[in-house]
Design a protein around this motif. Structure first.
Motif, PDB file in Angstrom:
ATOM      1  N   LEU A   1     -27.061   8.180 -27.009  1.00 19.65           N
ATOM      2  CA  LEU A   1     -25.762   7.844 -26.450  1.00 19.65           C
ATOM      3  C   LEU A   1     -25.150   9.094 -25.840  1.00 19.65           C
ATOM      4  O   LEU A   1     -25.453  10.216 -26.251  1.00 19.65           O
ATOM      5  CB  LEU A   1     -24.821   7.324 -27.545  1.00 19.65           C
ATOM      6  N   ALA A   2     -24.269   8.911 -24.874  1.00 20.07           N
ATOM      7  CA  ALA A   2     -23.433   9.981 -24.351  1.00 20.07           C
ATOM      8  C   ALA A   2     -22.111   9.989 -25.130  1.00 20.07           C
ATOM      9  O   ALA A   2     -21.766   9.008 -25.796  1.00 20.07           O
ATOM     10  CB  ALA A   2     -23.170   9.772 -22.860  1.00 20.07           C
ATOM     11  N   PRO A   3     -21.365  11.076 -25.062  1.00 20.98           N
ATOM     12  CA  PRO A   3     -20.091  11.131 -25.785  1.00 20.98           C
ATOM     13  C   PRO A   3     -19.103  10.092 -25.257  1.00 20.98           C
ATOM     14  O   PRO A   3     -19.180   9.683 -24.097  1.00 20.98           O
ATOM     15  CB  PRO A   3     -19.570  12.550 -25.515  1.00 20.98           C
ATOM     16  N   PRO A   4     -18.165   9.658 -26.077  1.00 24.33           N
ATOM     17  CA  PRO A   4     -17.132   8.737 -25.591  1.00 24.33           C
ATOM     18  C   PRO A   4     -16.279   9.420 -24.530  1.00 24.33           C
ATOM     19  O   PRO A   4     -16.046  10.625 -24.589  1.00 24.33           O
ATOM     20  CB  PRO A   4     -16.310   8.437 -26.853  1.00 24.33           C
TER      21      PRO A   4
ATOM     22  N   ASP B   1     -21.234   6.389 -38.895  1.00 20.95           N
ATOM     23  CA  ASP B   1     -21.913   6.689 -37.633  1.00 20.95           C
ATOM     24  C   ASP B   1     -21.151   6.097 -36.455  1.00 20.95           C
ATOM     25  O   ASP B   1     -20.898   6.776 -35.451  1.00 20.95           O
ATOM     26  CB  ASP B   1     -23.332   6.100 -37.644  1.00 20.95           C
ATOM     27  N   ALA B   2     -20.791   4.817 -36.552  1.00 21.31           N
ATOM     28  CA  ALA B   2     -20.081   4.156 -35.454  1.00 21.31           C
ATOM     29  C   ALA B   2     -18.776   4.877 -35.133  1.00 21.31           C
ATOM     30  O   ALA B   2     -18.424   5.068 -33.955  1.00 21.31           O
ATOM     31  CB  ALA B   2     -19.818   2.694 -35.806  1.00 21.31           C
ATOM     32  N   LEU B   3     -18.055   5.279 -36.161  1.00 20.18           N
ATOM     33  CA  LEU B   3     -16.807   6.007 -35.947  1.00 20.18           C
ATOM     34  C   LEU B   3     -17.066   7.365 -35.299  1.00 20.18           C
ATOM     35  O   LEU B   3     -16.338   7.780 -34.393  1.00 20.18           O
ATOM     36  CB  LEU B   3     -16.086   6.200 -37.289  1.00 20.18           C
ATOM     37  N   ALA B   4     -18.102   8.063 -35.772  1.00 14.54           N
ATOM     38  CA  ALA B   4     -18.401   9.397 -35.237  1.00 14.54           C
ATOM     39  C   ALA B   4     -18.791   9.333 -33.762  1.00 14.54           C
ATOM     40  O   ALA B   4     -18.403  10.201 -32.968  1.00 14.54           O
ATOM     41  CB  ALA B   4     -19.520  10.046 -36.052  1.00 14.54           C
ATOM     42  N   PHE B   5     -19.556   8.304 -33.367  1.00 15.87           N
ATOM     43  CA  PHE B   5     -19.970   8.190 -31.974  1.00 15.87           C
ATOM     44  C   PHE B   5     -18.799   7.859 -31.067  1.00 15.87           C
ATOM     45  O   PHE B   5     -18.840   8.155 -29.867  1.00 15.87           O
ATOM     46  CB  PHE B   5     -21.037   7.099 -31.819  1.00 15.87           C
ATOM     47  N   SER B   6     -17.750   7.244 -31.607  1.00 12.65           N
ATOM     48  CA  SER B   6     -16.627   6.754 -30.818  1.00 12.65           C
ATOM     49  C   SER B   6     -15.472   7.743 -30.753  1.00 12.65           C
ATOM     50  O   SER B   6     -14.450   7.458 -30.119  1.00 12.65           O
ATOM     51  CB  SER B   6     -16.121   5.423 -31.412  1.00 12.65           C
TER      52      SER B   6
END
Length: 302
Positions: free
Chosen positions: A123-126, A216-221
Motif C-alpha cells: 500500500l501507499a501512505p494515506p 494494522d488497519a488503523l496504522a495504514f490509515s
C-alpha cells in the motif's frame, strides 16, 4: 520452533526462524491478517539460497503482545530488538501486503542495518498526493479502511464478526474472498496446500482477538511516521497488475518517490502472485549471483 524476545518496552514478541542458521539473515514481515507461521518457501529453497529467514507476530497477532496505537514506523524497534537478541547486526527485509509498508519503514528508519528492502503488493501512505487511494480496490478493503478512518471502535465492529467465523473454521476466510478474487488469484488459492497454509496463518493470527488486524488497519490509515522518499537503501517493489486488495497504482506511486527503487509490475498476476516470486526476491535480497525476478508461476511454499 517459536522463541520469544522481550522488546525494549517490555512486550513479548513471538519469533520463528527457518532456513540456514548461519545463512544470510532476512526478516519476513507477514501480511494482514497474518502471523509468523507463513507463508514460507520450502526448506530446500532456503537451503539452496543460504538464507536464514526470520518472521514474527506483529503486536496484537498470534503470541505477541499488543502495542495499542502503534504506527507503521514502530515496527523498526521490534525488528531491531529481535535482531539484537539474535546477535544479528545487518539484515535484509521483505514484507508482503500488510507487511510491505513495515518493510519500507525499516529501509527508511534503519538504514545502517538494513541492506535491502523488498515490498510485495504494498500500500501507499494515506493521502498520497496524486494517487486515487481507493481506485481499483475491492469492496471489503474499501469498507475496512473507511471504517479505520473513523477510529478503533468502527474497525473493531466491522472485523469482529469475520474474526469469530475464522475462529470457528479458519478455512472460511479464504473462500470468503472468492467473489472478489480476480482469475489469477483464483488459480493460486485453488491449490489445497496454499489454502491450508493461509488457513493456518489466519488461525494463528486471530487466535486471541482481532487486535492485530484492527491495529494494522488503523496504522495504514494514519500517518506512517516516515517518508518513503527518504529510503536510500536498494528497494524492490513487486506488484500484480490485477491486484484488487492493494492496487498496483500504489507501487507505481512508491516507485516514483523512492530514489533507489526497482519497480516490477506483472500485469497478468494479482495479489497472491507474490507468493510465487518470493524465492526469486529472497535471492535478490541475499545478493545471490544471477538473481532474476521471474514471472509468477506455481508458488513453492511450505
Amino acid at each position: 520452533m517459536t522463541t520469544f524476545v522481550r522488546s525494549r518496552d517490555g512486550r513479548t514478541l513471538a519469533v520463528e526462524e527457518r532456513g540456514e542458521p548461519e545463512g544470510f539473515p532476512i526478516f519476513l514481515l507477514h501480511g494482514t491478517p497474518g502471523s509468523r507461521l507463513g507463508p514460507w518457501p520450502r526448506p530446500a529453497v532456503l537451503h539452496r539460497l543460504g538464507v536464514r529467514l526470520i518472521s514474527y507476530d506483529r503486536p496484537g497477532y498470534g503470541l505477541s503482545d499488543r502495542l495499542f496505537g502503534r504506527r507503521v514506523a514502530d515496527v523498526v524497534h521490534d525488528v531491531a530488538d529481535i535482531a539484537n537478541a539474535l546477535r544479528i547486526e545487518s539484515f535484509a527485509v521483505i514484507g508482503r501486503s500488510g507487511g510491505a509498508p513495515h518493510a519500507l519503514a525499516c529501509g527508511a528508519l534503519l538504514p545502517t542495518r538494513t541492506t535491502k528492502v523488498a515490498a510485495l503488493v504494498p500500500l501507499a501512505p494515506p493521502g498520497a498526493e496524486g494517487l486515487d487511494w481507493f481506485q481499483g480496490m475491492s469492496f471489503s478493503n474499501v469498507a475496512e479502511f473507511t471504517a479505520a478512518a473513523s477510529g478503533h471502535g468502527a474497525v473493531h465492529e466491522l472485523l469482529s464478526p469475520t474474526v469469530e467465523r475464522v475462529r470457528d473454521d479458519p478455512t472460511r476466510l479464504v473462500p470468503a474472498l472468492d467473489d472478489e478474487l480476480p482469475e489469477p488469484d483464483r488459480r493460486v488459492v485453488a491449490d489445497f496446500g496454499i489454502r491450508r497454509m493461509l488457513a493456518a496463518t489466519f488461525a494463528e493470527a486471530l487466535r486471541h482477538s482481532p487486535a492485530g488486524w484492527v491495529d494494522d488497519a488503523l496504522a495504514f490509515s494514519r500517518p506512517w511516521g516516515f517518508d518513503p522518499g527518504s529510503i536510500t537503501v536498494p528497494t524492490l517493489l513487486w506488484h500484480g497488475g490485477e491486484d484488487v486488495f492493494s492496487p498496483a497504482g500504489h507501487s507505481r506511486w512508491l516507485g516514483e518517490r523512492i530514489p533507489d527503487a526497482t519497480l516490477v509490475i506483472e500485469e497478468s498476476a494479482a495479489h497472491f502472485g507474490s507468493l510465487a516470486v518470493l524465492p526469486d526476491i529472497l535471492a535478490w535480497l541475499a545478493d545471490r549471483p544471477g538473481a532474476v525476478i521471474r514471472r509468477a508461476a506455481a508458488p513453492d511454499q511450505d
